[in-house]
Scaffold this motif. Sequence first.
Motif, PDB file in Angstrom:
ATOM      1  N   MET A   1      22.077  20.036 -38.950  1.00  0.00           N
ATOM      2  CA  MET A   1      21.645  20.243 -37.468  1.00  0.00           C
ATOM      3  C   MET A   1      20.223  20.661 -37.447  1.00  0.00           C
ATOM      4  SD  MET A   1      24.581  22.603 -35.951  1.00  0.00           S
ATOM      5  CE  MET A   1      25.653  22.901 -37.445  1.00  0.00           C
ATOM      6  N   PRO A   3      17.304  22.430 -35.697  1.00  0.00           N
ATOM      7  CA  PRO A   3      17.383  23.272 -34.731  1.00  0.00           C
ATOM      8  C   PRO A   3      16.152  23.253 -33.849  1.00  0.00           C
ATOM      9  CG  PRO A   3      16.687  24.066 -36.887  1.00  0.00           C
ATOM     10  CD  PRO A   3      16.864  22.341 -36.848  1.00  0.00           C
ATOM     11  N   PRO A   4      16.321  23.432 -32.547  1.00  0.00           N
ATOM     12  CA  PRO A   4      15.223  23.677 -31.622  1.00  0.00           C
ATOM     13  C   PRO A   4      14.672  25.134 -31.961  1.00  0.00           C
ATOM     14  CG  PRO A   4      17.327  24.087 -30.450  1.00  0.00           C
ATOM     15  CD  PRO A   4      17.599  23.715 -32.014  1.00  0.00           C
ATOM     16  N   SER A   5      15.238  25.980 -33.022  1.00  0.00           N
ATOM     17  CA  SER A   5      14.840  27.107 -33.043  1.00  0.00           C
ATOM     18  C   SER A   5      13.894  27.031 -34.150  1.00  0.00           C
ATOM     19  CB  SER A   5      15.885  27.949 -33.445  1.00  0.00           C
ATOM     20  OG  SER A   5      16.540  27.655 -34.633  1.00  0.00           O
ATOM     21  N   TYR A  45      26.954  31.305 -32.738  1.00  0.00           N
ATOM     22  CA  TYR A  45      25.320  31.119 -32.838  1.00  0.00           C
ATOM     23  C   TYR A  45      24.781  32.055 -31.620  1.00  0.00           C
ATOM     24  CZ  TYR A  45      20.614  28.819 -31.996  1.00  0.00           C
ATOM     25  OH  TYR A  45      19.394  28.546 -31.813  1.00  0.00           O
ATOM     26  N   TRP A  66      22.878  32.290 -37.204  1.00  0.00           N
ATOM     27  CA  TRP A  66      24.296  31.786 -37.320  1.00  0.00           C
ATOM     28  C   TRP A  66      24.929  32.824 -37.800  1.00  0.00           C
ATOM     29  CZ3 TRP A  66      26.536  27.876 -35.473  1.00  0.00           C
ATOM     30  CH2 TRP A  66      25.854  26.605 -34.976  1.00  0.00           C
ATOM     31  N   TYR A  81      25.935  25.490 -41.988  1.00  0.00           N
ATOM     32  CA  TYR A  81      25.180  26.645 -41.418  1.00  0.00           C
ATOM     33  C   TYR A  81      24.145  27.092 -42.015  1.00  0.00           C
ATOM     34  CZ  TYR A  81      30.108  26.498 -39.012  1.00  0.00           C
ATOM     35  OH  TYR A  81      31.086  25.918 -38.308  1.00  0.00           O
ATOM     36  N   ARG A  83      22.254  25.280 -44.048  1.00  0.00           N
ATOM     37  CA  ARG A  83      21.154  24.239 -44.528  1.00  0.00           C
ATOM     38  C   ARG A  83      19.932  24.363 -43.523  1.00  0.00           C
ATOM     39  NH1 ARG A  83      23.478  19.074 -42.399  1.00  0.00           N
ATOM     40  NH2 ARG A  83      24.966  19.236 -44.169  1.00  0.00           N
TER      41      ARG A  83
ATOM     42  N   SER B 398      28.936  34.735 -27.507  1.00  0.00           N
ATOM     43  CA  SER B 398      28.092  33.613 -28.111  1.00  0.00           C
ATOM     44  C   SER B 398      28.779  32.216 -28.141  1.00  0.00           C
ATOM     45  CB  SER B 398      27.682  34.193 -29.396  1.00  0.00           C
ATOM     46  OG  SER B 398      28.880  34.499 -30.033  1.00  0.00           O
ATOM     47  N   GLU B 399      28.127  31.187 -28.322  1.00  0.00           N
ATOM     48  CA  GLU B 399      28.441  29.940 -28.426  1.00  0.00           C
ATOM     49  C   GLU B 399      29.070  29.929 -29.912  1.00  0.00           C
ATOM     50  OE1 GLU B 399      25.320  27.175 -27.444  1.00  0.00           O
ATOM     51  OE2 GLU B 399      24.199  28.690 -27.048  1.00  0.00           O
ATOM     52  N   ALA B 400      30.032  29.352 -29.917  1.00  0.00           N
ATOM     53  CA  ALA B 400      30.916  29.163 -31.240  1.00  0.00           C
ATOM     54  C   ALA B 400      31.027  27.483 -31.566  1.00  0.00           C
ATOM     55  CB  ALA B 400      32.244  29.796 -31.009  1.00  0.00           C
ATOM     56  N   ARG B 437      29.509  16.904 -36.972  1.00  0.00           N
ATOM     57  CA  ARG B 437      29.769  18.057 -37.291  1.00  0.00           C
ATOM     58  C   ARG B 437      28.274  18.565 -37.068  1.00  0.00           C
ATOM     59  NH1 ARG B 437      31.238  19.013 -43.184  1.00  0.00           N
ATOM     60  NH2 ARG B 437      29.127  19.150 -44.084  1.00  0.00           N
ATOM     61  N   ASP B 438      27.270  17.623 -37.250  1.00  0.00           N
ATOM     62  CA  ASP B 438      25.835  17.990 -37.026  1.00  0.00           C
ATOM     63  C   ASP B 438      25.168  18.253 -35.654  1.00  0.00           C
ATOM     64  OD1 ASP B 438      25.995  18.574 -39.860  1.00  0.00           O
ATOM     65  OD2 ASP B 438      25.073  16.622 -40.239  1.00  0.00           O
ATOM     66  N   ILE B 439      25.966  18.193 -34.579  1.00  0.00           N
ATOM     67  CA  ILE B 439      25.054  18.140 -33.414  1.00  0.00           C
ATOM     68  C   ILE B 439      25.313  19.328 -32.595  1.00  0.00           C
ATOM     69  CG2 ILE B 439      25.410  15.340 -33.465  1.00  0.00           C
ATOM     70  CD1 ILE B 439      27.619  15.746 -31.160  1.00  0.00           C
ATOM     71  N   PHE B 440      25.458  20.218 -33.052  1.00  0.00           N
ATOM     72  CA  PHE B 440      25.643  21.607 -32.346  1.00  0.00           C
ATOM     73  C   PHE B 440      24.697  21.678 -31.166  1.00  0.00           C
ATOM     74  CE2 PHE B 440      24.146  25.987 -31.518  1.00  0.00           C
ATOM     75  CZ  PHE B 440      25.208  26.607 -30.985  1.00  0.00           C
ATOM     76  N   PHE B 441      23.264  21.362 -31.532  1.00  0.00           N
ATOM     77  CA  PHE B 441      22.073  21.829 -30.767  1.00  0.00           C
ATOM     78  C   PHE B 441      22.120  20.568 -29.592  1.00  0.00           C
ATOM     79  CE2 PHE B 441      20.988  24.156 -34.405  1.00  0.00           C
ATOM     80  CZ  PHE B 441      20.677  25.354 -33.909  1.00  0.00           C
TER      81      PHE B 441
END
Lengths: 230, 592
Positions: A1, A3-5, A45, A66, A81, A83, B398-400, B437-441
């Motif tokens: 993922m 992250p934008p963070s 999150y 996370w 999570y 990574r 929170s977002e899960a 599974r990698d596109i949460f954001f």
Amino acid sequence: MSPPSDVKVVLLGTEYCGKSSLVERYLHDRFRGENCYQNTVGAAYGSKLFEINVNGSPRALIMGIWDTAGSERYQSMSRLYYRSARAAILCFDITCRESWAKVQFWKKEVQRHERLCRIYLCATKMDKLLAEDQADGTEGHAPAIEGAVVSRFAQESEAALFHTTRIGSSPTTNFVFHLNPPHFTFGMPLAARARARSLSTESGLCCEVVDTLHRALPVTKAGAHSDEEP
Amino acid sequence: MATPSGAWPALASPIPTSTDMEPTEAIGVGERLFATTPSGRNYLSDFMHSQEPIDPDHDEDEADLTAEAAEDYRLSTTHMTGSLHELQEDAVIKDDKTQQEVAEVMQRSMEACQINPDTVSRLSSPRKRSSASPALSPELDTDDEDDDDDDDDFEDAQESLSPSQKRLESQSSSVPDPGIMNSPTWRQQRKHVFVLSESGKPIFSQHGDEDELASLMAVMQAMVSYVIDMGDVLKSMSAGGKQIAFLHKGPLILVAVTQGNESASQLAVQLTYVYHQILSILTLGQLTRIFERKPGFDLRKMLAGSERLIQSLVRAMDSDPSFMLSAVRVLPLAQAIRDDITKTVIQSCQKIKNLVFAIMIADNKLVALIRMKKYYIHPADLHLLLNLVNTTESFKHSEAWLPICLPKFDPSGFVHAHISYLSDDCQACLLMITAERDIFFEVSEAKGKIVEVMTKNNTLLPISESMTKSKETPADLDFPELRHFLYKSRSAAQFTSPIAATAYQDEKDADRLHGIYLEMQHQLHSPHRPLKLIYRGDSQENVLGWVTQTFELYAAFSPDATKATAIKTINAVLKWCKKEETSLFILNAPTF
């Protein structure tokens, strides 16, 4: 993922060791109490915006946290999570030996896969060791792990060690745990610190370690430490 | 093994021994509703566009099988008369030969799962001591005519108890109570659901600690494997006023025991739900692998923390008609508003790859459902998602992002779900389900956009308003004669119902009504003699059940309501449902 963070922080540890409560306290400053325990499904999150001082000029950063599930069946998925996380907070329940064993597992796991990730150790539920904090008037628990062992482990893994607790059993009183923006320091307020120190002499636990998470961020290293905790 | 040709009323649904029918096919009405379309197409959109196809041959087949099965009833000895505790001993009646065989198998099975026969005999002991006559006089299905014969058989069997059986009994008299199973509260629970592994290891019990029930579960396992040894499948029994249903799926055995009105097929549907709930946590692949590697594995380790999902599902099935109807409730919304919400979701999610479903839920009701072309969500999967949202408080904060398996969609793999509530003011929950599974954001960003647009378009407020408004009673809807009703649109697999009038505010009364609905549903969909219209009355209420090609309706009136009033009211309800159709149901199936 991707992250934008700017800083990715992950909490790891066995189930029911207080990860979600820690995050809840940090993000929303509330504690839902032990009776409301519900295991986390997958991962939750949360993010928080904070400002740091980089060479005299303020800079806004987003910290993405996370909060992972502690259940064993999600273990194979935890890679997802942590990574590219810059900080991993490994939590363990001071009264639970298994949770300590798991910390060692997570440490290896994180160090193997994420070289840039800093490790933080967090011993939770310290108040359980204090007899006067027990709502039912029972004796305090004995720590399941010796303080010396924990400190040594922390040193070996170059990990900062924190202790979190909750003062009193009423839900309105504060958790001692604080992650204060803008420096989101892991630490304890002074009053609690004194108590914790008396505790530490008994249990041999080191409570004085204070660190800042943003050490994980190389850019902030210079400016950030100026106003440390006392 | 020849058996008397008399029917065996103690077994509610005969066990087909012929190979004509897959064991799973007799699973029951609810399942049949899902499974009527050809494989791969049996999903929600089918319901949305087509009538439920009814296989005209099915009933006949089943009737033939019944006859066949009655001939070849090798489980003839299981003339169940007591509760589960007595199953072990009851299985050992009738002719000596069979009895010996059963005893041997039991012994073997018990050895296999390391249960001391003493433990099991202890289970039987309570009845021995309190063997009041009702426990012994078979309470039989009225469907069969040979009740008298059976009673005789039973007496005979009593006399011909084998020495080994007697040995067990004599041992049992000296052992202490088996704890929880003797506690009246445990025994009087209206319903029990048990899950155990094929090797007899306890996994879940609705009431009481599984560990304390290990010996009982061993008996269940022994019974199931005994019937397997005979090349057959144990599906259900009725004994001591209880219905007992068994479901053997993959490495798991699921058992339900009820004193309520559920039929064996309804119980089987419920057990299938429980099985699916477990799959949704683990996936079929993982479940199979675990037990292939370690047949004695304690699955509770893997389910730790998720028992609440199973618990709440089991509890919901006791009162929520959605499971019985295999349909979902829809939050009433003006069509224009729902369309607007749908459009917002579609537009905000355009760039997300492999987004399979976006589902908006409020108050346990569907607000919107958007799917990827070619993929459909099955109502059974939807119920699992609703259960997850209902039982997980943390989604509100929170977002899960979690892996979940939707057994009807793909039992072998996980999809990833982003679950979050829209806002603090609008308690609607949005689930976005993707194969990546990698596109949460990306998904999280899309969610933010959805909330933004919905706030701008002012579509959050109508959801909140409808949530408050849905506390209406039939009287509020202008049907003062009605106490409660359920209306299911069969083509949409959706239903609507008001909250019950004061007569059913009490839990006991609500349970009774639900029991009547269950009974009627079974009668209306019975594979043997399906009825079209039922009107039944007693001192507490008059209830009408009616099924047609397009709808299924259940309505409860006060006991003094006349048939004429009932008919008049029902027609008014039907008219109202038709008029409000576009707001009560989602009749289109939007795609990304």
